[in-house]
Design an enzyme around this catalytic site. Structure first.
Site, PDB file in Angstrom:
ATOM      1  N   SER A 143       1.084  -3.430   9.193  1.00 36.84           N
ATOM      2  CA  SER A 143       0.919  -2.039   9.650  1.00 36.84           C
ATOM      3  C   SER A 143       0.867  -2.092  11.166  1.00 36.84           C
ATOM      4  CB  SER A 143      -0.414  -1.480   9.137  1.00 36.84           C
ATOM      5  OG  SER A 143      -0.767  -0.300   9.836  1.00 36.84           O
ATOM      6  N   TYR A 156      -9.839  -0.722   8.266  1.00 38.46           N
ATOM      7  CA  TYR A 156      -8.396  -0.867   8.042  1.00 38.46           C
ATOM      8  C   TYR A 156      -7.769  -1.736   9.126  1.00 38.46           C
ATOM      9  CZ  TYR A 156      -3.552   0.456   6.919  1.00 38.46           C
ATOM     10  OH  TYR A 156      -2.207   0.440   6.567  1.00 38.46           O
TER      11      TYR A 156
HETATM   12  P1  NAD Z   1       1.057   4.109  -1.614  1.00 38.34           P
HETATM   13  O1  NAD Z   1      -0.318   4.475  -2.028  1.00 38.34           O
HETATM   14  O2  NAD Z   1       2.143   5.100  -1.864  1.00 38.34           O
HETATM   15  O3  NAD Z   1       1.471   2.727  -2.302  1.00 38.34           O
HETATM   16  C1  NAD Z   1       0.513   1.721  -2.566  1.00 38.34           C
HETATM   17  C2  NAD Z   1       0.586   1.340  -4.041  1.00 38.34           C
HETATM   18  O4  NAD Z   1      -0.345   0.277  -4.263  1.00 38.34           O
HETATM   19  C3  NAD Z   1       0.195   2.475  -4.979  1.00 38.34           C
HETATM   20  O5  NAD Z   1       1.140   2.572  -6.018  1.00 38.34           O
HETATM   21  C4  NAD Z   1      -1.177   2.054  -5.504  1.00 38.34           C
HETATM   22  O6  NAD Z   1      -1.446   2.527  -6.821  1.00 38.34           O
HETATM   23  C5  NAD Z   1      -1.054   0.539  -5.473  1.00 38.34           C
HETATM   24  N1  NAD Z   1      -2.352  -0.134  -5.397  1.00 38.34           N
HETATM   25  C6  NAD Z   1      -3.424   0.198  -4.639  1.00 38.34           C
HETATM   26  N2  NAD Z   1      -4.429  -0.637  -4.863  1.00 38.34           N
HETATM   27  C7  NAD Z   1      -3.996  -1.551  -5.770  1.00 38.34           C
HETATM   28  C8  NAD Z   1      -4.582  -2.671  -6.402  1.00 38.34           C
HETATM   29  N3  NAD Z   1      -5.857  -3.019  -6.156  1.00 38.34           N
HETATM   30  N4  NAD Z   1      -3.845  -3.397  -7.272  1.00 38.34           N
HETATM   31  C9  NAD Z   1      -2.565  -3.031  -7.558  1.00 38.34           C
HETATM   32  N5  NAD Z   1      -1.957  -1.971  -7.003  1.00 38.34           N
HETATM   33  C10 NAD Z   1      -2.663  -1.236  -6.122  1.00 38.34           C
HETATM   34  O7  NAD Z   1       0.975   3.757  -0.068  1.00 38.34           O
HETATM   35  P2  NAD Z   1       2.023   3.070   0.952  1.00 38.34           P
HETATM   36  O8  NAD Z   1       1.844   3.790   2.224  1.00 38.34           O
HETATM   37  O9  NAD Z   1       3.362   2.934   0.361  1.00 38.34           O
HETATM   38  O10 NAD Z   1       1.329   1.644   1.129  1.00 38.34           O
HETATM   39  C11 NAD Z   1       2.019   0.417   0.984  1.00 38.34           C
HETATM   40  C12 NAD Z   1       1.580  -0.521   2.092  1.00 38.34           C
HETATM   41  O11 NAD Z   1       2.032  -0.001   3.335  1.00 38.34           O
HETATM   42  C13 NAD Z   1       0.067  -0.701   2.247  1.00 38.34           C
HETATM   43  O12 NAD Z   1      -0.227  -2.059   2.459  1.00 38.34           O
HETATM   44  C14 NAD Z   1      -0.257   0.107   3.489  1.00 38.34           C
HETATM   45  O13 NAD Z   1      -1.409  -0.364   4.150  1.00 38.34           O
HETATM   46  C15 NAD Z   1       1.003  -0.110   4.288  1.00 38.34           C
HETATM   47  N6  NAD Z   1       1.240   0.847   5.375  1.00 38.34           N
HETATM   48  C16 NAD Z   1       1.366   2.170   5.117  1.00 38.34           C
HETATM   49  C17 NAD Z   1       1.577   3.050   6.176  1.00 38.34           C
HETATM   50  C18 NAD Z   1       1.690   4.535   5.946  1.00 38.34           C
HETATM   51  O14 NAD Z   1       1.576   5.304   6.923  1.00 38.34           O
HETATM   52  N7  NAD Z   1       1.934   4.990   4.735  1.00 38.34           N
HETATM   53  C19 NAD Z   1       1.678   2.566   7.481  1.00 38.34           C
HETATM   54  C20 NAD Z   1       1.558   1.201   7.704  1.00 38.34           C
HETATM   55  C21 NAD Z   1       1.346   0.340   6.632  1.00 38.34           C
END
Ligand code: NAD
Length: 262
Positions: A143, A156
Protein backbone atom coordinates in the site's frame (compact mmCIF):
# COMPACT_ATOMS: atom_id res chain seq x y z
CA UNK A 1 -1.19 -16.10 -26.00
CA UNK A 2 -1.34 -14.66 -22.45
CA UNK A 3 1.62 -13.79 -20.24
CA UNK A 4 0.70 -16.55 -17.75
CA UNK A 5 -0.35 -19.40 -20.03
CA UNK A 6 -0.42 -22.72 -18.11
CA UNK A 7 0.53 -21.07 -14.80
CA UNK A 8 -1.27 -21.53 -11.47
CA UNK A 9 -1.66 -18.72 -8.93
CA UNK A 10 -3.02 -18.83 -5.37
CA UNK A 11 -4.57 -15.49 -4.33
CA UNK A 12 -5.77 -14.57 -0.84
CA UNK A 13 -8.72 -12.22 -0.40
CA UNK A 14 -10.00 -12.75 -3.93
CA UNK A 15 -13.61 -12.06 -2.98
CA UNK A 16 -13.71 -8.42 -4.05
CA UNK A 17 -11.65 -5.38 -4.99
CA UNK A 18 -8.05 -5.89 -6.09
CA UNK A 19 -8.08 -9.66 -5.46
CA UNK A 20 -11.15 -10.20 -7.61
CA UNK A 21 -9.71 -8.06 -10.41
CA UNK A 22 -6.55 -10.18 -10.19
CA UNK A 23 -8.54 -13.39 -10.63
CA UNK A 24 -10.18 -12.01 -13.79
CA UNK A 25 -6.91 -10.68 -15.23
CA UNK A 26 -4.86 -13.79 -14.43
CA UNK A 27 -7.52 -16.00 -16.07
CA UNK A 28 -7.41 -13.72 -19.14
CA UNK A 29 -3.63 -14.19 -19.18
CA UNK A 30 -4.04 -17.99 -19.25
CA UNK A 31 -3.64 -18.93 -15.57
CA UNK A 32 -5.72 -21.17 -13.30
CA UNK A 33 -6.46 -19.78 -9.86
CA UNK A 34 -6.77 -20.96 -6.27
CA UNK A 35 -8.39 -18.53 -3.83
CA UNK A 36 -8.43 -18.30 -0.05
CA UNK A 37 -11.32 -16.05 1.01
CA UNK A 38 -13.01 -15.54 4.38
CA UNK A 39 -16.46 -14.36 3.34
CA UNK A 40 -18.93 -17.18 2.67
CA UNK A 41 -21.03 -14.93 0.45
CA UNK A 42 -18.04 -13.92 -1.70
CA UNK A 43 -16.89 -17.56 -1.95
CA UNK A 44 -20.27 -18.47 -3.49
CA UNK A 45 -20.10 -15.53 -5.92
CA UNK A 46 -16.63 -16.54 -7.06
CA UNK A 47 -17.69 -20.13 -7.68
CA UNK A 48 -20.70 -18.94 -9.68
CA UNK A 49 -18.73 -16.39 -11.71
CA UNK A 50 -15.61 -18.38 -12.53
CA UNK A 51 -16.66 -22.07 -12.37
CA UNK A 52 -13.86 -24.54 -13.02
CA UNK A 53 -11.21 -21.89 -13.68
CA UNK A 54 -10.94 -21.31 -9.94
CA UNK A 55 -10.81 -23.44 -6.82
CA UNK A 56 -12.10 -21.44 -3.89
CA UNK A 57 -11.34 -22.35 -0.28
CA UNK A 58 -13.25 -20.60 2.46
CA UNK A 59 -10.92 -19.75 5.31
CA UNK A 60 -8.98 -17.19 7.25
CA UNK A 61 -5.47 -16.04 6.29
CA UNK A 62 -4.58 -15.66 9.98
CA UNK A 63 -4.73 -19.45 10.43
CA UNK A 64 -1.81 -21.52 9.15
CA UNK A 65 -4.06 -24.55 8.63
CA UNK A 66 -6.40 -22.57 6.35
CA UNK A 67 -3.44 -21.41 4.26
CA UNK A 68 -2.25 -25.03 4.08
CA UNK A 69 -5.74 -26.19 3.04
CA UNK A 70 -5.79 -23.60 0.24
CA UNK A 71 -2.37 -24.75 -0.97
CA UNK A 72 -3.36 -28.45 -0.84
CA UNK A 73 -6.67 -27.87 -2.64
CA UNK A 74 -5.07 -25.74 -5.37
CA UNK A 75 -2.40 -28.40 -5.97
CA UNK A 76 -4.99 -31.21 -5.89
CA UNK A 77 -7.04 -29.52 -8.60
CA UNK A 78 -4.40 -27.80 -10.75
CA UNK A 79 -1.26 -29.85 -9.97
CA UNK A 80 1.12 -27.06 -8.85
CA UNK A 81 1.47 -23.42 -7.75
CA UNK A 82 3.66 -20.94 -9.65
CA UNK A 83 2.65 -17.71 -7.92
CA UNK A 84 1.39 -16.87 -4.44
CA UNK A 85 -0.33 -13.50 -4.02
CA UNK A 86 -0.76 -12.45 -0.37
CA UNK A 87 -3.45 -9.84 -0.89
CA UNK A 88 -6.13 -10.09 1.84
CA UNK A 89 -6.08 -7.05 4.07
CA UNK A 90 -8.12 -4.75 6.28
CA UNK A 91 -7.86 -0.99 6.87
CA UNK A 92 -8.09 1.11 10.05
CA UNK A 93 -10.03 4.01 8.55
CA UNK A 94 -7.42 6.52 9.71
CA UNK A 95 -8.01 6.04 13.48
CA UNK A 96 -5.22 8.09 15.06
CA UNK A 97 -3.22 7.18 18.17
CA UNK A 98 -5.18 9.81 20.06
CA UNK A 99 -8.51 8.28 19.03
CA UNK A 100 -7.57 4.63 19.53
CA UNK A 101 -9.48 3.56 22.65
CA UNK A 102 -7.07 2.20 25.30
CA UNK A 103 -9.25 -0.81 25.99
CA UNK A 104 -9.29 -1.74 22.30
CA UNK A 105 -5.56 -1.38 21.63
CA UNK A 106 -4.72 -5.06 22.14
CA UNK A 107 -7.58 -6.52 20.16
CA UNK A 108 -7.44 -4.03 17.28
CA UNK A 109 -3.65 -4.43 16.94
CA UNK A 110 -3.92 -8.23 16.97
CA UNK A 111 -6.78 -8.28 14.48
CA UNK A 112 -5.26 -5.85 11.99
CA UNK A 113 -1.72 -7.22 12.22
CA UNK A 114 -3.21 -10.73 12.12
CA UNK A 115 -4.73 -10.19 8.68
CA UNK A 116 -2.17 -7.78 7.19
CA UNK A 117 1.09 -9.25 8.49
CA UNK A 118 0.54 -12.75 9.88
CA UNK A 119 -1.63 -13.49 6.81
CA UNK A 120 1.10 -12.99 4.16
CA UNK A 121 3.73 -14.61 6.41
CA UNK A 122 1.63 -17.74 7.03
CA UNK A 123 0.64 -17.88 3.36
CA UNK A 124 4.29 -17.77 2.31
CA UNK A 125 5.17 -20.49 4.86
CA UNK A 126 2.35 -22.75 3.64
CA UNK A 127 3.12 -22.35 -0.06
CA UNK A 128 6.93 -22.50 0.17
CA UNK A 129 7.33 -26.27 -0.55
CA UNK A 130 5.24 -25.90 -3.72
CA UNK A 131 7.09 -22.78 -4.93
CA UNK A 132 10.42 -24.54 -4.42
CA UNK A 133 9.22 -27.25 -6.82
CA UNK A 134 8.19 -24.76 -9.53
CA UNK A 135 10.85 -22.09 -8.82
CA UNK A 136 7.86 -19.80 -8.57
CA UNK A 137 7.32 -16.37 -7.09
CA UNK A 138 5.53 -14.46 -4.36
CA UNK A 139 3.78 -11.08 -4.66
CA UNK A 140 2.43 -9.20 -1.65
CA UNK A 141 -0.13 -6.40 -1.85
CA UNK A 142 1.48 -3.55 0.06
CA UNK A 143 0.00 0.00 0.00
CA UNK A 144 1.13 3.60 -0.20
CA UNK A 145 0.92 3.25 3.61
CA UNK A 146 3.93 0.93 3.39
CA UNK A 147 6.02 3.99 2.45
CA UNK A 148 4.38 7.23 3.61
CA UNK A 149 2.36 8.60 6.53
CA UNK A 150 -1.30 9.66 6.25
CA UNK A 151 -2.38 6.62 4.24
CA UNK A 152 -4.08 5.24 7.35
CA UNK A 153 -3.67 5.43 11.11
CA UNK A 154 -0.69 3.97 13.01
CA UNK A 155 -2.05 0.40 12.96
CA UNK A 156 -2.49 0.20 9.19
CA UNK A 157 0.65 2.18 8.35
CA UNK A 158 2.81 0.05 10.65
CA UNK A 159 1.28 -3.16 9.26
CA UNK A 160 2.05 -2.20 5.67
CA UNK A 161 5.61 -1.14 6.59
CA UNK A 162 5.90 -4.66 8.00
CA UNK A 163 4.82 -6.09 4.65
CA UNK A 164 7.64 -4.12 2.99
CA UNK A 165 9.94 -5.88 5.48
CA UNK A 166 8.52 -9.26 4.49
CA UNK A 167 9.15 -8.56 0.79
CA UNK A 168 12.77 -7.59 1.46
CA UNK A 169 13.61 -10.36 3.93
CA UNK A 170 11.95 -13.14 1.93
CA UNK A 171 13.45 -11.89 -1.35
CA UNK A 172 16.86 -12.17 0.31
CA UNK A 173 16.25 -15.53 2.00
CA UNK A 174 14.53 -17.29 -0.88
CA UNK A 175 16.90 -16.22 -3.65
CA UNK A 176 17.99 -17.58 -6.05
CA UNK A 177 15.04 -19.99 -6.39
CA UNK A 178 12.02 -17.85 -5.59
CA UNK A 179 11.48 -14.18 -6.46
CA UNK A 180 9.54 -12.11 -3.91
CA UNK A 181 8.07 -8.72 -4.86
CA UNK A 182 5.21 -6.41 -4.02
CA UNK A 183 2.67 -4.05 -5.54
CA UNK A 184 1.73 -0.94 -3.54
CA UNK A 185 -1.60 0.44 -4.72
CA UNK A 186 -2.76 3.87 -3.64
CA UNK A 187 -6.37 4.80 -2.89
CA UNK A 188 -8.70 2.52 -4.86
CA UNK A 189 -12.45 2.17 -4.45
CA UNK A 190 -13.11 -1.36 -3.17
CA UNK A 191 -15.04 -3.15 -0.43
CA UNK A 192 -12.13 -2.67 2.03
CA UNK A 193 -13.29 -3.23 5.64
CA UNK A 194 -11.87 -2.47 9.07
CA UNK A 195 -11.27 -4.51 12.23
CA UNK A 196 -14.33 -5.67 14.16
CA UNK A 197 -12.36 -4.78 17.33
CA UNK A 198 -12.91 -1.13 16.32
CA UNK A 199 -16.49 -1.74 15.20
CA UNK A 200 -15.37 -1.25 11.58
CA UNK A 201 -16.27 -4.64 10.10
CA UNK A 202 -19.09 -3.03 8.09
CA UNK A 203 -17.23 0.21 7.40
CA UNK A 204 -16.63 0.80 3.69
CA UNK A 205 -14.90 3.53 1.73
CA UNK A 206 -18.22 4.62 0.25
CA UNK A 207 -19.25 5.70 3.76
CA UNK A 208 -16.32 8.16 3.98
CA UNK A 209 -17.34 11.69 2.91
CA UNK A 210 -15.81 12.81 -0.39
CA UNK A 211 -13.51 9.78 -0.46
CA UNK A 212 -13.04 9.94 -4.23
CA UNK A 213 -12.00 13.62 -4.12
CA UNK A 214 -9.72 12.91 -1.16
CA UNK A 215 -7.98 10.10 -3.05
CA UNK A 216 -7.73 12.21 -6.21
CA UNK A 217 -6.37 15.38 -4.71
CA UNK A 218 -3.65 13.72 -2.64
CA UNK A 219 -1.76 12.20 -5.60
CA UNK A 220 0.10 14.16 -8.28
CA UNK A 221 -1.60 12.37 -11.16
CA UNK A 222 -5.05 13.10 -9.65
CA UNK A 223 -6.22 9.56 -10.32
CA UNK A 224 -8.42 7.03 -8.57
CA UNK A 225 -7.48 3.79 -10.29
CA UNK A 226 -9.94 0.92 -10.53
CA UNK A 227 -8.76 -2.40 -9.05
CA UNK A 228 -8.24 -3.63 -12.63
CA UNK A 229 -5.75 -0.84 -13.31
CA UNK A 230 -3.29 -2.28 -10.78
CA UNK A 231 -3.33 -5.78 -12.22
CA UNK A 232 -0.68 -5.33 -14.95
CA UNK A 233 1.96 -4.79 -12.26
CA UNK A 234 1.10 -8.18 -10.74
CA UNK A 235 1.09 -9.89 -14.15
CA UNK A 236 4.61 -8.57 -14.84
CA UNK A 237 5.92 -9.75 -11.45
CA UNK A 238 4.20 -13.16 -11.77
CA UNK A 239 5.84 -13.85 -15.13
CA UNK A 240 9.30 -15.36 -14.53
CA UNK A 241 10.03 -14.83 -18.21
CA UNK A 242 9.24 -11.10 -18.14
CA UNK A 243 10.66 -10.11 -14.74
CA UNK A 244 13.39 -12.72 -14.20
CA UNK A 245 15.86 -10.16 -12.81
CA UNK A 246 13.39 -8.56 -10.37
CA UNK A 247 13.25 -9.51 -6.71
CA UNK A 248 12.75 -7.39 -3.59
CA UNK A 249 10.99 -4.84 -5.83
CA UNK A 250 7.78 -3.04 -4.93
CA UNK A 251 5.90 -1.38 -7.77
CA UNK A 252 4.16 1.77 -6.54
CA UNK A 253 0.81 2.12 -8.29
CA UNK A 254 -0.37 5.17 -6.37
CA UNK A 255 -0.59 8.14 -8.71
CA UNK A 256 2.93 9.31 -7.91
CA UNK A 257 2.79 9.88 -4.13
CA UNK A 258 6.58 9.53 -4.02
CA UNK A 259 7.09 12.75 -5.98
CA UNK A 260 4.62 15.00 -4.20
CA UNK A 261 6.02 17.73 -1.99
CA UNK A 262 5.72 17.07 1.73
P1 NAD B 1 -11.48 -5.73 -0.36
O1 NAD B 1 -12.10 -5.74 0.98
O2 NAD B 1 -12.36 -5.47 -1.54
O3 NAD B 1 -10.72 -7.12 -0.60
C1 NAD B 1 -10.11 -7.82 0.47
C2 NAD B 1 -10.64 -9.25 0.49
O4 NAD B 1 -9.96 -9.95 1.54
C3 NAD B 1 -12.13 -9.33 0.79
O5 NAD B 1 -12.75 -10.22 -0.12
C4 NAD B 1 -12.18 -9.88 2.22
O6 NAD B 1 -13.34 -10.66 2.49
C5 NAD B 1 -10.92 -10.72 2.26
N1 NAD B 1 -10.41 -10.93 3.62
C6 NAD B 1 -10.31 -10.02 4.62
N2 NAD B 1 -9.83 -10.58 5.71
C7 NAD B 1 -9.57 -11.88 5.41
C8 NAD B 1 -9.06 -12.98 6.14
N3 NAD B 1 -8.72 -12.86 7.43
N4 NAD B 1 -8.92 -14.18 5.52
C9 NAD B 1 -9.30 -14.32 4.22
N5 NAD B 1 -9.80 -13.32 3.48
C10 NAD B 1 -9.94 -12.12 4.07
O7 NAD B 1 -10.31 -4.66 -0.30
P2 NAD B 1 -9.09 -4.31 -1.31
O8 NAD B 1 -8.96 -2.85 -1.26
O9 NAD B 1 -9.23 -5.00 -2.60
O10 NAD B 1 -7.87 -4.91 -0.48
C11 NAD B 1 -6.91 -5.79 -1.03
C12 NAD B 1 -5.54 -5.38 -0.53
O11 NAD B 1 -5.22 -4.11 -1.08
C13 NAD B 1 -5.40 -5.22 0.98
O12 NAD B 1 -4.19 -5.79 1.41
C14 NAD B 1 -5.37 -3.71 1.17
O13 NAD B 1 -4.68 -3.33 2.34
C15 NAD B 1 -4.65 -3.30 -0.09
N6 NAD B 1 -4.79 -1.89 -0.46
C16 NAD B 1 -6.01 -1.36 -0.72
C17 NAD B 1 -6.11 -0.01 -1.06
C18 NAD B 1 -7.44 0.63 -1.32
O14 NAD B 1 -7.52 1.88 -1.33
N7 NAD B 1 -8.49 -0.12 -1.57
C19 NAD B 1 -4.95 0.77 -1.16
C20 NAD B 1 -3.72 0.19 -0.90
C21 NAD B 1 -3.65 -1.16 -0.56
Amino acid sequence: MGWLEGKVALITGGGSGIGRALIERFIDEGASIGVLERSEEKVKELQEQFGKKVVVVQGDVTLLEDNERAVAETVRVFGKIDTFIGNAGIFDYFVSLLDLPKEKLDTSFDELFGVNVKGPLYGAKAVLPELLKTQGNIIFTVSNAGFYPAGGGPLYTASKHAVVGLVRELAYELSPKIRVNGVAPGGTLTDLRGPSALGQEKQTQSKVDNIKDLMKTTNPLHVVPSPKQHTSAYVLLASNKDSMAMTGVIINSDGGLGVRGF
